[in-house]
Design a protein around this motif. Sequence first.
Motif, mmCIF file in Angstrom:
data_model
loop_
_atom_site.group_PDB
_atom_site.id
_atom_site.type_symbol
_atom_site.label_atom_id
_atom_site.label_comp_id
_atom_site.label_asym_id
_atom_site.label_seq_id
_atom_site.Cartn_x
_atom_site.Cartn_y
_atom_site.Cartn_z
ATOM 1 N N UNK A 1 50.975 12.553 -1.212
ATOM 2 C CA UNK A 1 51.435 11.680 -2.298
ATOM 3 C C UNK A 1 52.966 11.639 -2.360
ATOM 4 N N UNK A 2 53.620 12.783 -2.086
ATOM 5 C CA UNK A 2 55.088 12.807 -2.090
ATOM 6 C C UNK A 2 55.654 12.007 -0.918
ATOM 7 N N UNK A 3 54.997 12.106 0.236
ATOM 8 C CA UNK A 3 55.460 11.341 1.391
ATOM 9 C C UNK A 3 55.287 9.846 1.159
ATOM 10 N N UNK A 4 54.156 9.461 0.587
ATOM 11 C CA UNK A 4 53.912 8.046 0.289
ATOM 12 C C UNK A 4 54.970 7.513 -0.677
ATOM 13 N N UNK A 5 55.292 8.307 -1.706
ATOM 14 C CA UNK A 5 56.306 7.901 -2.684
ATOM 15 C C UNK A 5 57.685 7.809 -2.021
ATOM 16 N N UNK A 6 57.991 8.751 -1.120
ATOM 17 C CA UNK A 6 59.284 8.729 -0.418
ATOM 18 C C UNK A 6 59.417 7.489 0.459
ATOM 19 N N UNK A 7 58.325 7.082 1.103
ATOM 20 C CA UNK A 7 58.347 5.862 1.920
ATOM 21 C C UNK A 7 58.541 4.652 1.017
ATOM 22 N N UNK A 8 57.801 4.612 -0.092
ATOM 23 C CA UNK A 8 57.860 3.484 -1.018
ATOM 24 C C UNK A 8 59.264 3.317 -1.614
ATOM 25 N N UNK A 9 59.927 4.445 -1.881
ATOM 26 C CA UNK A 9 61.268 4.409 -2.462
ATOM 27 C C UNK A 9 62.365 4.278 -1.408
ATOM 28 N N UNK A 10 61.976 4.241 -0.128
ATOM 29 C CA UNK A 10 62.947 4.063 0.943
ATOM 30 C C UNK A 10 63.706 5.324 1.332
ATOM 31 N N UNK A 11 63.200 6.483 0.926
ATOM 32 C CA UNK A 11 63.869 7.740 1.264
ATOM 33 C C UNK A 11 63.633 8.130 2.722
ATOM 34 N N UNK A 12 62.450 7.789 3.243
ATOM 35 C CA UNK A 12 62.133 8.025 4.654
ATOM 36 C C UNK A 12 61.392 6.808 5.191
ATOM 37 N N UNK A 13 61.424 6.649 6.507
ATOM 38 C CA UNK A 13 60.728 5.519 7.119
ATOM 39 C C UNK A 13 59.248 5.845 7.287
ATOM 40 N N UNK A 14 58.449 4.825 7.508
ATOM 41 C CA UNK A 14 57.015 5.034 7.743
ATOM 42 C C UNK A 14 56.787 5.836 9.010
ATOM 43 N N UNK A 15 57.628 5.611 10.017
ATOM 44 C CA UNK A 15 57.513 6.344 11.278
ATOM 45 C C UNK A 15 57.770 7.839 11.061
ATOM 46 N N UNK A 16 58.779 8.151 10.275
ATOM 47 C CA UNK A 16 59.069 9.551 9.959
ATOM 48 C C UNK A 16 57.915 10.167 9.193
#
Length: 179
Positions: A54-69
């Motif tokens: 859930x934290x990774x999904x939120x980080x992707x959604x907020x642009x903190x990390x890329x989907x590839x990362x």
Amino acid sequence: MHKEVQKKKQAVRECVSCGEKQPKALLMRITCEGEYDSTGRKKGRGAYLCRKKSCMDRAVKEGLISEETAKGLIEAIRVRRFDMLGLGARAGKVVSGEVQAENAIAGGDAALCILAEDASENTRKKFRNKCVFCKVPLITDGTKEILGKALGKEERSVVCVTDAEFAAVVKSRLTEDQE
């Protein structure tokens, strides 16, 4: 004179996604370039992220990390969850391979059975039925390659943990990051 041993303080970091503070060892470090820092020692600034999906999904959604990362992080977490199996194998608390696993289940020695997701349909059916009949918990997770690598061997379709206490630790480790 008796000296008291001082406990070393644990470094605490904050997850950039959920804001939860945890010991540094429980979080993943991401470099400014968006790469996973598995050692936690790469040069430059970095941010910390929980191991929860859930934290990774939120980080992707907020642009903190890329989907590839994020995909790379999820795979790294998945592989890490199986590390304890190698320790158990060296301690003699794990058997692997279809014949040894089948004997452990039938003999009442198995406390937990782990079946690879990419095992053949016949293997999956055989071990599901055997585990239900012998009342052995079964987890279907990982690939044959991941299970084999965790044990330091070639690909394995089935792994059985023969120690009840160790099985409880492995089971909690395999289910901890799934939200």
